[in-house]
Design a protein around this motif. Structure first.
Motif, PDB file in Angstrom:
ATOM      1  N   ILE A  57       4.784   0.207  -7.008  1.00  0.00           N
ATOM      2  CA  ILE A  57       4.185   1.453  -7.482  1.00  0.00           C
ATOM      3  C   ILE A  57       4.542   1.640  -8.949  1.00  0.00           C
ATOM      4  O   ILE A  57       5.648   1.309  -9.375  1.00  0.00           O
ATOM      5  CB  ILE A  57       4.667   2.668  -6.646  1.00  0.00           C
ATOM      6  CG1 ILE A  57       3.919   3.945  -7.048  1.00  0.00           C
ATOM      7  CG2 ILE A  57       6.164   2.852  -6.736  1.00  0.00           C
ATOM      8  CD1 ILE A  57       4.219   5.151  -6.141  1.00  0.00           C
ATOM      9  N   TYR A  58       3.564   2.142  -9.723  1.00  0.00           N
ATOM     10  CA  TYR A  58       3.805   2.591 -11.093  1.00  0.00           C
ATOM     11  C   TYR A  58       3.654   4.109 -11.115  1.00  0.00           C
ATOM     12  O   TYR A  58       2.703   4.650 -10.533  1.00  0.00           O
ATOM     13  CB  TYR A  58       2.810   1.966 -12.072  1.00  0.00           C
ATOM     14  CG  TYR A  58       2.993   0.487 -12.310  1.00  0.00           C
ATOM     15  CD1 TYR A  58       4.110   0.012 -12.994  1.00  0.00           C
ATOM     16  CD2 TYR A  58       2.047  -0.440 -11.873  1.00  0.00           C
ATOM     17  CE1 TYR A  58       4.272  -1.348 -13.222  1.00  0.00           C
ATOM     18  CE2 TYR A  58       2.210  -1.803 -12.097  1.00  0.00           C
ATOM     19  CZ  TYR A  58       3.319  -2.246 -12.775  1.00  0.00           C
ATOM     20  OH  TYR A  58       3.490  -3.590 -13.001  1.00  0.00           O
ATOM     21  N   VAL A  59       4.574   4.771 -11.817  1.00  0.00           N
ATOM     22  CA  VAL A  59       4.595   6.238 -11.825  1.00  0.00           C
ATOM     23  C   VAL A  59       4.668   6.730 -13.270  1.00  0.00           C
ATOM     24  O   VAL A  59       5.467   6.234 -14.072  1.00  0.00           O
ATOM     25  CB  VAL A  59       5.784   6.768 -11.002  1.00  0.00           C
ATOM     26  CG1 VAL A  59       5.831   8.284 -11.025  1.00  0.00           C
ATOM     27  CG2 VAL A  59       5.681   6.272  -9.564  1.00  0.00           C
TER      28      VAL A  59
ATOM     29  N   GLU B 274       0.838  -1.194   0.000  1.00  0.00           N
ATOM     30  CA  GLU B 274       0.000   0.000   0.000  1.00  0.00           C
ATOM     31  C   GLU B 274       0.874   1.245   0.000  1.00  0.00           C
ATOM     32  O   GLU B 274       1.971   1.249   0.561  1.00  0.00           O
ATOM     33  CB  GLU B 274      -0.884   0.041   1.249  1.00  0.00           C
ATOM     34  CG  GLU B 274      -1.758  -1.176   1.482  1.00  0.00           C
ATOM     35  CD  GLU B 274      -2.343  -1.156   2.881  1.00  0.00           C
ATOM     36  OE1 GLU B 274      -3.365  -0.471   3.088  1.00  0.00           O
ATOM     37  OE2 GLU B 274      -1.764  -1.808   3.778  1.00  0.00           O
ATOM     38  N   VAL B 275       0.354   2.299  -0.614  1.00  0.00           N
ATOM     39  CA  VAL B 275       0.920   3.630  -0.453  1.00  0.00           C
ATOM     40  C   VAL B 275      -0.053   4.401   0.435  1.00  0.00           C
ATOM     41  O   VAL B 275      -1.218   4.577   0.081  1.00  0.00           O
ATOM     42  CB  VAL B 275       1.122   4.343  -1.796  1.00  0.00           C
ATOM     43  CG1 VAL B 275       1.636   5.771  -1.577  1.00  0.00           C
ATOM     44  CG2 VAL B 275       2.114   3.560  -2.667  1.00  0.00           C
TER      45      VAL B 275
ATOM     46  N   ARG C  86      14.371   2.992  -7.689  1.00  0.00           N
ATOM     47  CA  ARG C  86      13.421   3.633  -8.599  1.00  0.00           C
ATOM     48  C   ARG C  86      13.937   3.488 -10.028  1.00  0.00           C
ATOM     49  O   ARG C  86      14.985   4.027 -10.378  1.00  0.00           O
ATOM     50  CB  ARG C  86      13.267   5.120  -8.249  1.00  0.00           C
ATOM     51  CG  ARG C  86      12.483   5.919  -9.266  1.00  0.00           C
ATOM     52  CD  ARG C  86      12.308   7.381  -8.843  1.00  0.00           C
ATOM     53  NE  ARG C  86      11.754   8.163  -9.922  1.00  0.00           N
ATOM     54  CZ  ARG C  86      12.371   9.200 -10.505  1.00  0.00           C
ATOM     55  NH1 ARG C  86      13.567   9.589 -10.096  1.00  0.00           N
ATOM     56  NH2 ARG C  86      11.798   9.850 -11.491  1.00  0.00           N
TER      57      ARG C  86
ATOM     58  N   ILE D 164      -1.807  -2.590  -7.765  1.00  0.00           N
ATOM     59  CA  ILE D 164      -0.621  -1.746  -7.594  1.00  0.00           C
ATOM     60  C   ILE D 164      -1.005  -0.278  -7.715  1.00  0.00           C
ATOM     61  O   ILE D 164      -1.725   0.124  -8.629  1.00  0.00           O
ATOM     62  CB  ILE D 164       0.471  -2.101  -8.626  1.00  0.00           C
ATOM     63  CG1 ILE D 164       0.874  -3.565  -8.467  1.00  0.00           C
ATOM     64  CG2 ILE D 164       1.690  -1.203  -8.450  1.00  0.00           C
ATOM     65  CD1 ILE D 164       1.464  -3.918  -7.126  1.00  0.00           C
ATOM     66  N   PHE D 165      -0.485   0.515  -6.821  1.00  0.00           N
ATOM     67  CA  PHE D 165      -0.777   1.942  -6.750  1.00  0.00           C
ATOM     68  C   PHE D 165      -0.193   2.663  -7.973  1.00  0.00           C
ATOM     69  O   PHE D 165       0.922   2.374  -8.409  1.00  0.00           O
ATOM     70  CB  PHE D 165      -0.183   2.517  -5.470  1.00  0.00           C
ATOM     71  CG  PHE D 165      -0.447   3.990  -5.269  1.00  0.00           C
ATOM     72  CD1 PHE D 165      -1.658   4.424  -4.746  1.00  0.00           C
ATOM     73  CD2 PHE D 165       0.518   4.936  -5.596  1.00  0.00           C
ATOM     74  CE1 PHE D 165      -1.896   5.781  -4.548  1.00  0.00           C
ATOM     75  CE2 PHE D 165       0.286   6.287  -5.400  1.00  0.00           C
ATOM     76  CZ  PHE D 165      -0.918   6.711  -4.884  1.00  0.00           C
ATOM     77  N   TYR D 166      -0.958   3.617  -8.512  1.00  0.00           N
ATOM     78  CA  TYR D 166      -0.486   4.446  -9.628  1.00  0.00           C
ATOM     79  C   TYR D 166      -0.360   5.889  -9.172  1.00  0.00           C
ATOM     80  O   TYR D 166      -1.257   6.441  -8.520  1.00  0.00           O
ATOM     81  CB  TYR D 166      -1.439   4.368 -10.824  1.00  0.00           C
ATOM     82  CG  TYR D 166      -1.024   5.303 -11.941  1.00  0.00           C
ATOM     83  CD1 TYR D 166       0.015   4.954 -12.800  1.00  0.00           C
ATOM     84  CD2 TYR D 166      -1.630   6.550 -12.107  1.00  0.00           C
ATOM     85  CE1 TYR D 166       0.434   5.829 -13.803  1.00  0.00           C
ATOM     86  CE2 TYR D 166      -1.221   7.417 -13.107  1.00  0.00           C
ATOM     87  CZ  TYR D 166      -0.183   7.064 -13.949  1.00  0.00           C
ATOM     88  OH  TYR D 166       0.235   7.919 -14.928  1.00  0.00           O
ATOM     89  N   HIS D 167       0.756   6.512  -9.539  1.00  0.00           N
ATOM     90  CA  HIS D 167       1.072   7.899  -9.180  1.00  0.00           C
ATOM     91  C   HIS D 167       1.371   8.628 -10.494  1.00  0.00           C
ATOM     92  O   HIS D 167       2.205   8.159 -11.271  1.00  0.00           O
ATOM     93  CB  HIS D 167       2.299   7.886  -8.261  1.00  0.00           C
ATOM     94  CG  HIS D 167       2.643   9.184  -7.616  1.00  0.00           C
ATOM     95  ND1 HIS D 167       1.749   9.926  -6.886  1.00  0.00           N
ATOM     96  CD2 HIS D 167       3.828   9.870  -7.578  1.00  0.00           C
ATOM     97  CE1 HIS D 167       2.366  11.004  -6.406  1.00  0.00           C
ATOM     98  NE2 HIS D 167       3.619  10.996  -6.824  1.00  0.00           N
TER      99      HIS D 167
ATOM    100  N   PHE E 212       5.140   3.799   2.235  1.00  0.00           N
ATOM    101  CA  PHE E 212       4.775   2.452   1.809  1.00  0.00           C
ATOM    102  C   PHE E 212       4.548   1.555   3.022  1.00  0.00           C
ATOM    103  O   PHE E 212       5.276   1.618   4.014  1.00  0.00           O
ATOM    104  CB  PHE E 212       5.874   1.860   0.921  1.00  0.00           C
ATOM    105  CG  PHE E 212       5.977   2.541  -0.412  1.00  0.00           C
ATOM    106  CD1 PHE E 212       5.364   2.003  -1.533  1.00  0.00           C
ATOM    107  CD2 PHE E 212       6.669   3.735  -0.554  1.00  0.00           C
ATOM    108  CE1 PHE E 212       5.440   2.626  -2.761  1.00  0.00           C
ATOM    109  CE2 PHE E 212       6.759   4.381  -1.777  1.00  0.00           C
ATOM    110  CZ  PHE E 212       6.137   3.825  -2.882  1.00  0.00           C
TER     111      PHE E 212
ATOM    112  N   TRP F 104      10.163   0.931  -7.429  1.00  0.00           N
ATOM    113  CA  TRP F 104       9.341   2.060  -7.875  1.00  0.00           C
ATOM    114  C   TRP F 104       9.531   2.108  -9.385  1.00  0.00           C
ATOM    115  O   TRP F 104      10.631   2.373  -9.866  1.00  0.00           O
ATOM    116  CB  TRP F 104       9.834   3.321  -7.190  1.00  0.00           C
ATOM    117  CG  TRP F 104       9.337   4.639  -7.670  1.00  0.00           C
ATOM    118  CD1 TRP F 104       9.330   5.114  -8.948  1.00  0.00           C
ATOM    119  CD2 TRP F 104       8.820   5.713  -6.852  1.00  0.00           C
ATOM    120  NE1 TRP F 104       8.841   6.395  -8.979  1.00  0.00           N
ATOM    121  CE2 TRP F 104       8.521   6.785  -7.721  1.00  0.00           C
ATOM    122  CE3 TRP F 104       8.597   5.865  -5.494  1.00  0.00           C
ATOM    123  CZ2 TRP F 104       8.015   7.999  -7.256  1.00  0.00           C
ATOM    124  CZ3 TRP F 104       8.079   7.066  -5.033  1.00  0.00           C
ATOM    125  CH2 TRP F 104       7.788   8.111  -5.910  1.00  0.00           C
TER     126      TRP F 104
END
Length: 845
Positions: free
Chosen positions: A426-428, A304-305, A363, A480-483, A318, A387
């Motif tokens: 995480i995907y950014v 989680e973020v 990252r 998965i969290f996206y930023h 995280f 990341w």
């Protein structure tokens, strides 16, 4: 028939498309490769990594190249398919088989599969495969000129790069050369099959109490007629089968099985638990015959973020398996400009260095590539969180319909390739594109939620980052969290320290603040910051070919430092902090001291802030590695040799660490007048999940004599908070009654063992006299072959004792600060009994 594949790795030739002279075709040793590697192999190009040779290699960037391969027609039974598979073509490629075009590709980050069953010649015939690689540099310029209405702004290289889906660093960056590779950069193979497993997607659903996990394995099948096909799913752990299930393939060419596992073994980042990997596999059988099998390794974990309002703004950190993780680590660029030269072993060595250095996260930066499977394998197996940026960096990207379609395919392909990996959390969307929107004055109205209107603004790439990419992530990897970007925080300015992540470049770039106050300039997550430091002398001697160029200000040295304004910036930090030198070896060392101190001040303070309601959720320095032998922000050079900064970060990132720091006194503002009083503070930071007890000692020692200026303060049975920060003591140094410069030295004991040290020095270091330190380095045999122990001690405080780095030699600690009465032991592995001892140096030596 059973699935078969034949890598087409040998038997290739290549040439400049426009060279019609006899003998123009040259042999290719092996593919994957790049045209530069193949030219070097044929002695048509000098190594671009040496001297000024990069300039001699620029002509290669402006050519179109052709690769050719002849292969025999494979046996293709009736009803079977023959396919050519290209895992990576760099970049604008036209593929012809027997003279007919079968593929036109324009995206380096995509894999292509072409059915050639009907295009093959008759039985036992030879087939000519030809791939023409158009010039990406010139094509990008052409596309830029064709769209003058778009605002082509950004940094590094010609802005035509924004139109080409190719690794952006190939156009040159402020740490890398301009090497526009072309070629077959990932595997190409011939596959023949009647049916195959097209994709296997294992998904885990871990219960909140971690007592059970549901594992769903979904397979998609490539078959002309799936009737009579059965998928047998297996779940294994360490080679032992846990569960299996047989599912008929449906008319939609898919099959799915679900396994329930009680008391699963979880996957953790290193330092928090084991990196347990289960294996999910599927065997495809058609009409009773097994035809294909695919397996993937997975880790069971939650990720989680956490973004919640708090007293500092909005958190950004995280949480893995319910445990809050301070994500200290580093940013990753491609490990070579010639990508096929990176072996799986080399990838693993990089990740092993991260683990040994206490780094929990890396990252994957958006100007490089979606990395090789070997990179992610190592992260999965060794417990490094990833990341993952999408491949956009430092510019205003266009949004032509065909480009948007290619981006959507690129995102879907790479997410499907990576989504089973436990390391990816995480995907950014991009690197610094929102930042360049601000710098360039492009329009960004966060309150406008209509995606179609974004295409009409002069920052249309928002459509990519806030519509296409989140849609693809939601479809293919919803857990998965996206930023949207890095840096980015809820549409606020990218420098806002209260939300999201920031890139803090006001040390080195920007306002060039003192590195001693780095900790005051952080945000909720510091995903970029750095300081340039020279590599070790052995690396410099590799790329500097002539003795006359071995001085700090030679043209070759400057050429291998691509950072804008590096002469002024580096000189500023050196002259502000250290006594200057002009001989190369000392100069190299001094830049490394500045880099090491800068990273220490940032990490030490930001990790302390983790305990302040998660004020800082993590710090990823720029950068871990280099793509060629160079001078850069990397803390480990191109040849995997750690710089001193690697060790200062390693000490701060240990599971339990101690810090001592006096208040900053800006000597440049007060014109070198000494402070009358200095407040100091001592704290302990811990990532351990249980409360610990320890003893802390604080000493005040004269820099000049090494004697204690007052009795040590000892704090016994102190409580060390779990996964946080414990403030131990604070006080005031009275410089009026005790003007003699002195260090503050702290040690932490747990269960009778010293587990952490720290030393705070009067600043700037250039004001201190480091003569006659009384350093002793004694060598003792270690407990195993190839191991030595260095016992180091001193009569007076020693600053930044750095040991020589050698290939395949590992040092447990370096860049050490010593104080009298505190002997330290350094482990050296990889030296033979006949090897001489490692050299070393320290400040003022």
């Amino acid at each position: 028939m059973a699935f078969s594949k034949q890598p087409l790795s040998t038997g290739w030739t290549f040439k400049d498309r426009d060279d019609e002279t006899p003998g123009a075709w040259m042999p290719v040793r092996t593919v994957p490769s790049t045209v530069q590697q193949d030219l070097i192999e044929n002695k048509k190009l000098e190594d671009p990594y040496l001297g000024l040779n990069e300039l001699k290699a620029r002509w290669v960037n402006e050519k179109t190249w052709v690769y050719r391969h002849v292969f025999q027609r494979p046996e293709v039974p009736d009803g079977a398919t023959a396919a050519l598979v290209f895992d990576g073509l760099d970049t604008l490629a036209t593929v012809r088989l027997n003279g007919a075009t079968i593929l036109e590709s324009s995206n380096m980050f995509l894999s292509y599969r072409v059915d050639i069953t009907e295009a093959l010649g008759s039985s036992n015939s030879t087939n000519m495969l030809e791939i023409e690689f158009d010039c990406a540099l010139l094509k990008g310029i052409e596309m830029r000129n064709e769209d003058p209405g778009h605002k082509w702004c950004g940094m590094f290289g010609d802005m035509g790069r924004l139109a080409v889906r190719k690794a952006q660093y190939h156009w040159g960056w402020d740490w890398g050369p301009v090497i526009m590779t072309a070629g077959i950069w990932r595997e190409v193979r011939l596959e023949v099959y009647s049916a195959r497993v097209e994709d296997l997607w294992p998904q885990t659903h871990l219960a909140a109490d971690h007592k059970t996990v549901s594992i769903t394995a979904a397979a998609t099948i490539d078959a002309g007629n799936p009737e009579g096909c059965v998928a047998r799913f297996h779940l294994t752990l360490r080679g032992q089968e846990i569960a299996s299930e047989e599912i008929p393939v449906g008319t939609d060419k898919s099959a799915q099985a679900t396994f329930e596992v009680r008391n699963p073994e979880l996957w953790w980042p290193h330092g928090y638990g084991s990196q347990t990997l289960y294996e999910v596999s599927v065997s495809l059988s058609c009409n009773g015959n097994e035809v294909h099998q695919v397996s993937k390794k997975i880790g069971i974990r939650s990720a989680e973020v956490i973004q919640q309002p708090d007293k500092h703004g909005k958190s950004f950190f995280f949480r893995i398996n319910g445990v809050d993780i301070f994500c200290g680590g580093s940013c990753w660029i491609p490990a070579d400009s010639l990508l096929p030269s990176i072996s799986a072993e080399r990838y693993r060595k990089w990740i092993e260095l991260m683990v040994a250095g206490g780094q929990v996260m890396t990252r994957v930066w958006g100007g490089g590539i979606y990395e090789d499977d070997a990179f992610y394998d190592a992260c999965d197996e060794l417990g490094v969180l990833v990341w993952q940026d999408f491949m956009f960096a430092c510019g205003n990207y266009p949004v032509w319909p065909e480009l948007l379609d290619s981006v959507r395919q690129e995102a879907a392909y790479n997410i499907r390739r990576l989504r089973h990996r436990p390391s990816i959390v995480i995907y950014v969307g991009n690197n610094e594109d929102y930042q360049f929107q601000e710098i360039s004055g492009l329009t960004y109205n966060y309150e406008d939620k209509d995606p179609e209107s974004w295409l009409k603004y002069d920052f249309p790439a928002r459509y990519i980052y806030e519509k296409i990419l989140p849609e693809v992530v939601a479809e293919y990897s919803p857990s998965i969290f996206y930023h949207p970007g890095s840096p980015w925080g809820d549409g606020k300015v990218t420098t806002d320290p209260t939300v999201g992540d920031i890139h803090q470049w006001n040390v080195w770039h920007g306002t060039q603040e003192k590195y001693q106050i780095f900790d005051t300039m952080g945000g909720r997550f510091n995903s970029e910051f750095g300081m340039v430091g020279f590599p070790h002398m052995s690396t410099i001697e590799y790329f500097v070919q002539n003795e006359k160029d071995k001085h700090p200000q030679s043209q070759v040295m400057d050429f291998h430092n691509k950072a804008d304004g590096h002469e002024r910036r580096l000189a500023t930090y050196l002259v502000e902090n250290l006594r200057m030198a002009t001989d190369l070896e000392t100069y190299v060392y001094l830049t490394q001291v500045v880099q090491a101190e800068t990273m220490m001040f940032g990490y030490r303070g930001w990790r302390r802030q983790w305990g302040d309601d998660r004020k800082c959720g993590g710090a990823l320095l720029w950068q871990l590695n280099d793509c060629w032998p160079t001078i850069s922000w990397a803390i480990v050079d191109y040849f995997l040799q750690p710089k001193p900064a690697y060790y200062t970060v390693k000490r701060v990132m240990q599971p339990v660490t101690i810090g001592v720091q006096r208040a900053h006194h800006d000597w440049s503002v007060v014109h070198a007048e000494p402070a009358k009083h200095s407040k100091y503070e001592v704290w302990v930071a811990s990532s351990q999940q249980e409360v610990l007890r320890g003893t802390v000692e604080l000493r005040f020692l004269s820099v000049e004599t090494g004697k204690d200026l007052r009795a040590p303060a000892v704090f016994e049975n102190v409580t060390i908070s779990a996964n946080g920060t414990s403030e131990i003591t604070s006080g005031i140094i009275d410089h009026v009654t005790q003007p003699e410069p002195h260090v503050l030295a702290v040690r932490l004991w747990i269960d009778g063992q010293i587990v952490a040290r720290d030393v705070d020095w009067p600043q700037p270091l250039k004001y201190l006299d480091f003569a006659d330190r009384g350093l002793e380095v004694k060598t003792q045999p270690g407990s195993s072959a190839g191991q030595r122990l260095l016992v180091v001690s001193s009569r007076k405080p020693v600053k930044c004792l750095v040991f020589e780095e050698q290939e395949n030699v590992r040092i447990s600690d370096s860049a050490i600060d010593l104080v009298p009465g505190d002997e330290q032991i350094v482990e050296i592995t990889g030296l033979s009994d006949s090897d001489p001892p490692l050299g070393y140096r320290y400040l003022g030596q």
